[in-house]
Design a protein around this motif. Structure first.
Motif, PDB file in Angstrom:
ATOM      1  N   LEU A   1       0.833  -1.195   0.000  1.00  0.00           N
ATOM      2  CA  LEU A   1       0.000   0.000   0.000  1.00  0.00           C
ATOM      3  C   LEU A   1       0.871   1.249   0.000  1.00  0.00           C
ATOM      4  O   LEU A   1       1.794   1.374   0.809  1.00  0.00           O
ATOM      5  N   GLU A   2       0.559   2.158  -0.900  1.00  0.00           N
ATOM      6  CA  GLU A   2       1.270   3.437  -0.972  1.00  0.00           C
ATOM      7  C   GLU A   2       0.319   4.552  -0.587  1.00  0.00           C
ATOM      8  O   GLU A   2      -0.765   4.689  -1.155  1.00  0.00           O
ATOM      9  N   ARG A   3       0.697   5.343   0.394  1.00  0.00           N
ATOM     10  CA  ARG A   3      -0.135   6.472   0.805  1.00  0.00           C
ATOM     11  C   ARG A   3      -0.183   7.509  -0.316  1.00  0.00           C
ATOM     12  O   ARG A   3       0.790   7.711  -1.040  1.00  0.00           O
ATOM     13  N   THR A   4      -1.339   8.164  -0.439  1.00  0.00           N
ATOM     14  CA  THR A   4      -1.518   9.099  -1.549  1.00  0.00           C
ATOM     15  C   THR A   4      -0.774  10.413  -1.348  1.00  0.00           C
ATOM     16  O   THR A   4      -0.594  11.174  -2.304  1.00  0.00           O
TER      17      THR A   4
ATOM     18  N   LEU B   1       4.276  11.300   3.998  1.00  0.00           N
ATOM     19  CA  LEU B   1       4.152  11.155   5.445  1.00  0.00           C
ATOM     20  C   LEU B   1       4.582  12.431   6.146  1.00  0.00           C
ATOM     21  O   LEU B   1       5.547  13.088   5.736  1.00  0.00           O
TER      22      LEU B   1
ATOM     23  N   ARG C   1      -0.240  10.239   8.644  1.00  0.00           N
ATOM     24  CA  ARG C   1      -0.284   9.760   7.262  1.00  0.00           C
ATOM     25  C   ARG C   1      -1.732   9.741   6.804  1.00  0.00           C
ATOM     26  O   ARG C   1      -2.649   9.650   7.618  1.00  0.00           O
TER      27      ARG C   1
ATOM     28  N   TYR D   1      -5.057   5.261   0.125  1.00  0.00           N
ATOM     29  CA  TYR D   1      -3.836   4.667  -0.404  1.00  0.00           C
ATOM     30  C   TYR D   1      -4.086   4.073  -1.785  1.00  0.00           C
ATOM     31  O   TYR D   1      -5.229   3.928  -2.239  1.00  0.00           O
TER      32      TYR D   1
ATOM     33  N   ARG E   1       2.685   0.692   9.399  1.00  0.00           N
ATOM     34  CA  ARG E   1       3.004   2.111   9.206  1.00  0.00           C
ATOM     35  C   ARG E   1       3.904   2.353   8.001  1.00  0.00           C
ATOM     36  O   ARG E   1       4.366   3.471   7.770  1.00  0.00           O
TER      37      ARG E   1
ATOM     38  N   THR F   1       4.923   2.390   3.819  1.00  0.00           N
ATOM     39  CA  THR F   1       4.339   2.749   2.529  1.00  0.00           C
ATOM     40  C   THR F   1       5.189   2.092   1.454  1.00  0.00           C
ATOM     41  O   THR F   1       6.423   2.224   1.446  1.00  0.00           O
TER      42      THR F   1
ATOM     43  N   ARG G   1       5.631   1.078  -2.743  1.00  0.00           N
ATOM     44  CA  ARG G   1       5.242   1.410  -4.122  1.00  0.00           C
ATOM     45  C   ARG G   1       5.180   0.185  -5.026  1.00  0.00           C
ATOM     46  O   ARG G   1       4.749   0.286  -6.169  1.00  0.00           O
TER      47      ARG G   1
END
Length: 374
Positions: A186-189, A192, A203, A207, A310, A312, A314
């Motif tokens: 999962l990559e946060r949009t 951070l 965060r 995602y 916690r 992230t 890609r």
């Protein structure tokens, strides 16, 4: 024969005995008050103070104190005496009303009480409600899930697995085996926001998904070292490949005891045939809904908490690299998980919980009522 001043006989009236029984056995009573009531009841039955103290896990001095208080002040003597300071503005009856309402009723239009709703219902401040709840360990805003095992071989399986932890067989290795499927990359949009003085790490809640991987792991119950393998899927073929890896890693001079849950992948014909051809492997299944008996679940929890939740990622390779970094750090300094609870203690705890569940279900239709007015 030991001689001393004879004790004054403690004789109860029918009303006093009824009230003491209510205080001693009603689950809504304060623990200290219930214990005092049980002390008086035991003394009234003619039991020696020392025996009462040992039975109720208190000191003989405590028994003497509450026996004497009851003889002097009867039921009033069991309640705490006024302490120095401001005069109490909330009576014992009001406290009892709050506790009983919290446990036996729900407000209209809700599943549980809040401090402000309860304060409005009983005419106290919400801070007073909060203090009462804290004193009695009441947390109506919280709820947890549970699942009791319905395995007919529960007792045998618990004793078998706990026995492997507490008294492992000689010339054998005990492994807790399982898989953590569908770990998401999962990559946060948004970037951070790091930890700073006066501000926690932040965060975004949304995602992007970049695929998944499955981690197979076998934890050595004695050393806490792990054997791991990544796969894209978690079917019986992948599980058999992982068993091949365990077979290759463990010295041939050792028997191998495998503790695993009842997941369908672990019981296919392919897997059963694999075990049948390798007599040094011994399989121990956890009870239904009892995967918590497998220590590898504790290791998976640490992996999730320390490296995945916690993070992230890609791509799947980046996710796998992060997991492998956690594995390498663990292998460099493995700290064994020490199992301390006996099978008897576990089974007794399950029995108590099951009995409370049965009692709660029996009492629920009558006790849980909805309050529609004040």
């Amino acid at each position: 024969m030991r001689k001393g001043r004879p004790k004054v006989a403690l004789i109860l009236t029918t009303e006093e005995r009824h009230r003491l029984d209510s205080l001693a056995h009603r689950s809504r009573s304060a623990a200290a008050l219930a214990r005092r009531a049980r002390i008086v009841l035991a003394c009234a039955d003619g039991t020696d103070n020392t025996v009462v103290a040992r039975r109720l896990h208190v000191t003989p001095g405590t028994v003497c104190k509450w026996r004497g208080r009851f003889l002097t002040k009867r039921l009033d003597g069991l309640y705490d005496e006024p302490r120095p300071g401001a005069k109490r503005t909330i009576t014992d009856e009001q406290v009892e009303q709050v506790v009983i309402r919290t446990l036996e009723t729900t407000p209209r239009g809700a599943t549980h009480w809040s401090t402000r709703e309860m304060a409005k219902a009983v005419g106290l401040s919400h801070m007073a409600i909060s203090r009462i709840w804290h004193t009695f360990g009441l947390q109506p805003h919280r709820s947890e899930t549970f699942q009791l095992s319905n395995d007919p071989q529960l007792v045998e399986k618990v004793r078998d697995i706990v026995g492997l932890y507490l008294d492992p067989p000689a010339q054998a290795a005990v492994f807790c085996d399982d898989e953590k499927p569908q770990i998401q990359a999962l990559e946060r949009t948004q970037p951070l926001l790091p930890l700073q003085p006066g501000q926690v790490e932040r965060r975004t809640h949304d995602y992007k998904r970049h695929g998944t991987t499955t981690l197979f792991a076998a934890l050595n119950a004695k050393t806490s070292e792990v054997i791991t393998q990544f796969h894209q899927r978690h079917r019986s073929r992948q599980f058999r490949e992982f068993l091949d890896l365990i077979d290759a890693r463990v010295p041939t001079s050792l028997d191998v005891h495998i503790i695993m849950d009842n997941y369908g992948t672990h019981k296919t014909a392919l897997v059963r045939n694999w075990f049948a051809k390798r007599p040094r492997f011994h399989v121990h299944y956890t009870p239904t809904y009892g995967s918590w008996l497998s220590l590898v679940e504790r290791w998976f929890a640490e992996l999730t908490m320390k490296r995945i939740r916690r993070g992230t990622f890609r791509s799947v390779p980046q996710l796998k690299a992060a997991i492998q970094d956690f594995i390498d750090a663990h292998q460099a300094d493995p700290t064994p998980f020490v199992w301390t609870k006996s099978a008897d203690a576990i089974l007794a705890s399950i029995a108590r919980f099951a009995q409370r569940t049965v009692d709660a279900r029996a009492a629920q239709p009558m006790s849980r009522t909805t309050v529609t007015g004040h």
